[in-house]
Design an enzyme around this catalytic site. Sequence first.
Site, PDB file in Angstrom:
ATOM      1  N   ASP A 102       0.834  -1.212   0.000  1.00  0.00           N
ATOM      2  CA  ASP A 102       0.000   0.000   0.000  1.00  0.00           C
ATOM      3  C   ASP A 102       0.864   1.256   0.000  1.00  0.00           C
ATOM      4  O   ASP A 102       0.663   2.174   0.806  1.00  0.00           O
ATOM      5  CB  ASP A 102      -0.935   0.015   1.215  1.00  0.00           C
ATOM      6  CG  ASP A 102      -1.624  -1.305   1.455  1.00  0.00           C
ATOM      7  OD1 ASP A 102      -2.063  -1.918   0.465  1.00  0.00           O
ATOM      8  OD2 ASP A 102      -1.722  -1.735   2.625  1.00  0.00           O
ATOM      9  N   GLU A 156     -11.186  -1.225  -3.725  1.00  0.00           N
ATOM     10  CA  GLU A 156     -10.506  -0.571  -2.616  1.00  0.00           C
ATOM     11  C   GLU A 156      -9.281   0.163  -3.145  1.00  0.00           C
ATOM     12  O   GLU A 156      -9.033   0.211  -4.350  1.00  0.00           O
ATOM     13  CB  GLU A 156     -10.093  -1.602  -1.551  1.00  0.00           C
ATOM     14  CG  GLU A 156      -9.089  -2.637  -2.038  1.00  0.00           C
ATOM     15  CD  GLU A 156      -8.733  -3.674  -0.988  1.00  0.00           C
ATOM     16  OE1 GLU A 156      -9.448  -3.762   0.033  1.00  0.00           O
ATOM     17  OE2 GLU A 156      -7.732  -4.403  -1.196  1.00  0.00           O
TER      18      GLU A 156
END
Length: 327
Positions: free
Chosen positions: A29, A207
């Site tokens: 991420d 997401e």
Amino acid sequence: MDEKTNWQSLEKNGPITEYNEPFIEQRADPFVCKAADGTYYFTASYPAYDRILLRSSKTLNGLKDAKERQIWVKHEHGLMSCHIWAPELHFVYGKWYIYFAAGEAEDVWKIRPYVLECDGDPMTGEWSELGPMKGCDDDPFSFTDFSLDATIFEHKGDYYYVWAQKASNISNLYIAKMAAPNKLATVMEMITTPDYDWERILFWVNEGPAVLKHGGKIWLTFSASGTGSCYCVGLLSADENADLLDPASWTKERMPVLKTDQKKGLYGPGHNSFTTDEDGNDIMVYHARTYDGIKTKDPLYDPNRHAHLLKVQYDENGRPIFDYQKH
């Protein structure tokens, strides 16, 4: 093996190709922010999911070997005590803030968004907790279920907050305007739900939103499906003059724009951010693994999602192209 504590003993890489040498190892991420003075900052999910680290450099490539500062550690109990995920650093409302998601030791999947505030320079200033992100007063639904992966972008004088939230166990992306660093100004509007087969492998997931502005459009990448090799990147777009809070303003591309490429040794690309290099090129910072055979029972606890860089290209119509490139 305890997957959550012995991650450091796992092999870091599969076969290295000319395409898949990591930029920063074991940082999922990944988020890179370029400050007004040209300083680059990097943060990401730490494999133990228990802290937030930050590094800075005067150059983009310098982030690779830059020293990390630990700016925050999870609580032992209660709020913000488990699954510290996907931190992002943003300069908004005149200060530096970090937005991240966290669960609770007593309920590890009660994932919600939280905010940290800095009183000065991100690398030397003091960081304090602002607590949970708050919905607007007229919206009782924001952050009431599994919510994570928030990003922020500015457009025409307003700050927009985009995040993933579950509804009936399906992870969708929502957008709202912000009223303050830790509060929304408008009700949440859903801009994408998993419509296609490539968004529904293992789990129905949208997401990890990230925003790129180019050619009169707002481009928004997102990640889809489970976190193994099926993980991939989709693309939304809206005209820069459209009402960004209107779901009808957003168009989703039919196929993913970045996915597993076995020949190049990149598996499960996803959850990216965008920055610009010193020459002004748009750079995608994404994570991927360099092997397919996940070495833990749950891909979430395999630590070897490494940060990678990709120079964004554009076609004749200004549409971004995301192609793996040789190092």
